[in-house]
Design a protein around this motif. Structure first.
Motif, PDB file in Angstrom:
ATOM      1  N   MET A  66       0.837  -1.183   0.000  1.00 43.84           N
ATOM      2  CA  MET A  66       0.000   0.000   0.000  1.00 43.84           C
ATOM      3  C   MET A  66       0.882   1.247   0.000  1.00 43.84           C
ATOM      4  N   VAL A  67       0.580   2.160  -0.891  1.00 44.32           N
ATOM      5  CA  VAL A  67       1.339   3.401  -1.023  1.00 44.32           C
ATOM      6  C   VAL A  67       0.541   4.538  -0.399  1.00 44.32           C
ATOM      7  N   ALA A  68       1.225   5.368   0.376  1.00 41.98           N
ATOM      8  CA  ALA A  68       0.569   6.514   0.996  1.00 41.98           C
ATOM      9  C   ALA A  68       0.137   7.510  -0.078  1.00 41.98           C
ATOM     10  N   LYS A  69      -1.032   8.095   0.097  1.00 37.94           N
ATOM     11  CA  LYS A  69      -1.569   9.080  -0.848  1.00 37.94           C
ATOM     12  C   LYS A  69      -1.325  10.479  -0.310  1.00 37.94           C
ATOM     13  N   ASN A  70      -1.012  11.399  -1.187  1.00 37.57           N
ATOM     14  CA  ASN A  70      -0.841  12.789  -0.800  1.00 37.57           C
ATOM     15  C   ASN A  70      -2.190  13.495  -0.924  1.00 37.57           C
ATOM     16  N   TRP A  71      -2.831  13.729   0.205  1.00 38.70           N
ATOM     17  CA  TRP A  71      -4.138  14.382   0.217  1.00 38.70           C
ATOM     18  C   TRP A  71      -4.027  15.877   0.520  1.00 38.70           C
ATOM     19  N   THR A  72      -2.823  16.427   0.441  1.00 41.09           N
ATOM     20  CA  THR A  72      -2.649  17.856   0.702  1.00 41.09           C
ATOM     21  C   THR A  72      -3.560  18.714  -0.173  1.00 41.09           C
ATOM     22  N   PRO A  73      -3.661  18.427  -1.485  1.00 39.51           N
ATOM     23  CA  PRO A  73      -4.576  19.237  -2.302  1.00 39.51           C
ATOM     24  C   PRO A  73      -6.031  19.135  -1.831  1.00 39.51           C
ATOM     25  N   LEU A  74      -6.443  17.963  -1.325  1.00 42.13           N
ATOM     26  CA  LEU A  74      -7.807  17.826  -0.808  1.00 42.13           C
ATOM     27  C   LEU A  74      -8.019  18.724   0.397  1.00 42.13           C
ATOM     28  N   PHE A  75      -7.038  18.740   1.309  1.00 39.51           N
ATOM     29  CA  PHE A  75      -7.157  19.570   2.497  1.00 39.51           C
ATOM     30  C   PHE A  75      -7.217  21.045   2.138  1.00 39.51           C
ATOM     31  N   LYS A  76      -6.436  21.452   1.153  1.00 39.50           N
ATOM     32  CA  LYS A  76      -6.409  22.867   0.771  1.00 39.50           C
ATOM     33  C   LYS A  76      -7.700  23.309   0.082  1.00 39.50           C
ATOM     34  N   LYS A  77      -8.244  22.458  -0.780  1.00 37.70           N
ATOM     35  CA  LYS A  77      -9.381  22.859  -1.605  1.00 37.70           C
ATOM     36  C   LYS A  77     -10.750  22.551  -0.990  1.00 37.70           C
ATOM     37  N   TYR A  78     -10.841  21.488  -0.174  1.00 37.13           N
ATOM     38  CA  TYR A  78     -12.151  21.014   0.284  1.00 37.13           C
ATOM     39  C   TYR A  78     -12.299  20.996   1.809  1.00 37.13           C
ATOM     40  N   LYS A  79     -11.661  21.908   2.519  1.00 33.79           N
ATOM     41  CA  LYS A  79     -11.745  21.948   3.988  1.00 33.79           C
ATOM     42  C   LYS A  79     -13.191  21.928   4.459  1.00 33.79           C
ATOM     43  N   GLY A  80     -13.498  21.003   5.374  1.00 35.94           N
ATOM     44  CA  GLY A  80     -14.826  20.934   5.967  1.00 35.94           C
ATOM     45  C   GLY A  80     -15.891  20.320   5.083  1.00 35.94           C
ATOM     46  N   GLN A  81     -15.539  19.805   3.913  1.00 34.50           N
ATOM     47  CA  GLN A  81     -16.518  19.241   2.995  1.00 34.50           C
ATOM     48  C   GLN A  81     -16.398  17.719   2.912  1.00 34.50           C
ATOM     49  N   TRP A  82     -17.451  17.123   2.426  1.00 38.27           N
ATOM     50  CA  TRP A  82     -17.436  15.709   2.064  1.00 38.27           C
ATOM     51  C   TRP A  82     -16.931  15.609   0.641  1.00 38.27           C
ATOM     52  N   VAL A  83     -16.090  14.615   0.371  1.00 34.11           N
ATOM     53  CA  VAL A  83     -15.665  14.358  -0.993  1.00 34.11           C
ATOM     54  C   VAL A  83     -15.926  12.895  -1.324  1.00 34.11           C
ATOM     55  N   ALA A  84     -16.295  12.648  -2.554  1.00 37.27           N
ATOM     56  CA  ALA A  84     -16.430  11.293  -3.087  1.00 37.27           C
ATOM     57  C   ALA A  84     -15.239  11.078  -4.007  1.00 37.27           C
ATOM     58  N   LEU A  85     -14.495  10.011  -3.749  1.00 33.58           N
ATOM     59  CA  LEU A  85     -13.275   9.741  -4.502  1.00 33.58           C
ATOM     60  C   LEU A  85     -13.419   8.487  -5.349  1.00 33.58           C
ATOM     61  N   LYS A  86     -12.681   8.463  -6.468  1.00 30.46           N
ATOM     62  CA  LYS A  86     -12.578   7.246  -7.272  1.00 30.46           C
ATOM     63  C   LYS A  86     -11.732   6.227  -6.504  1.00 30.46           C
ATOM     64  N   ASP A  87     -11.631   5.016  -7.036  1.00 32.57           N
ATOM     65  CA  ASP A  87     -10.856   3.955  -6.391  1.00 32.57           C
ATOM     66  C   ASP A  87      -9.370   4.275  -6.273  1.00 32.57           C
ATOM     67  N   ASP A  88      -8.881   5.245  -7.059  1.00 30.38           N
ATOM     68  CA  ASP A  88      -7.461   5.607  -6.952  1.00 30.38           C
ATOM     69  C   ASP A  88      -7.176   6.431  -5.696  1.00 30.38           C
ATOM     70  N   GLU A  89      -8.235   6.799  -4.967  1.00 29.05           N
ATOM     71  CA  GLU A  89      -8.183   7.514  -3.685  1.00 29.05           C
ATOM     72  C   GLU A  89      -7.683   8.951  -3.784  1.00 29.05           C
ATOM     73  N   VAL A  90      -7.593   9.508  -4.985  1.00 29.61           N
ATOM     74  CA  VAL A  90      -7.166  10.906  -5.130  1.00 29.61           C
ATOM     75  C   VAL A  90      -8.048  11.711  -6.083  1.00 29.61           C
ATOM     76  N   THR A  91      -8.746  11.048  -6.993  1.00 32.35           N
ATOM     77  CA  THR A  91      -9.574  11.755  -7.963  1.00 32.35           C
ATOM     78  C   THR A  91     -10.941  12.053  -7.365  1.00 32.35           C
TER      79      THR A  91
END
Length: 65
Positions: free
Chosen positions: A1-26
């Motif tokens: 298992m490779v760690a995912k960089n979710w920094t862009p998610l934190f910057k753009k979607y603070k406080g929101q729900w996100v639905a992600l594809k199976d790649d865990e970043v899209t």
């Protein structure tokens, strides 16, 4: 298992729900109401997206599993 960089998610979607594809970043859909996020993802053809609530603040965690 490779760690995912979710920094862009934190910057753009603070406080929101996100639905992600199976790649865990899209991001398929996002918003403040989880039902709307699920419905929007379903309309795009994703019936079982990965759901994630992006925290409003990033807090440090020190501990063991």
């Amino acid at each position: 298992m490779v760690a995912k960089n979710w920094t862009p998610l934190f910057k753009k979607y603070k406080g929101q729900w996100v639905a992600l594809k199976d790649d865990e970043v899209t991001v398929i859909s996002h918003g403040t109401e989880v039902k709307k996020v699920i419905n929007d993802a379903s309309k795009k053809g994703f019936d079982k997206p990965i759901l994630f609530k992006v925290p409003s603040k990033i807090l440090a965690y020190v501990g063991s599993a």
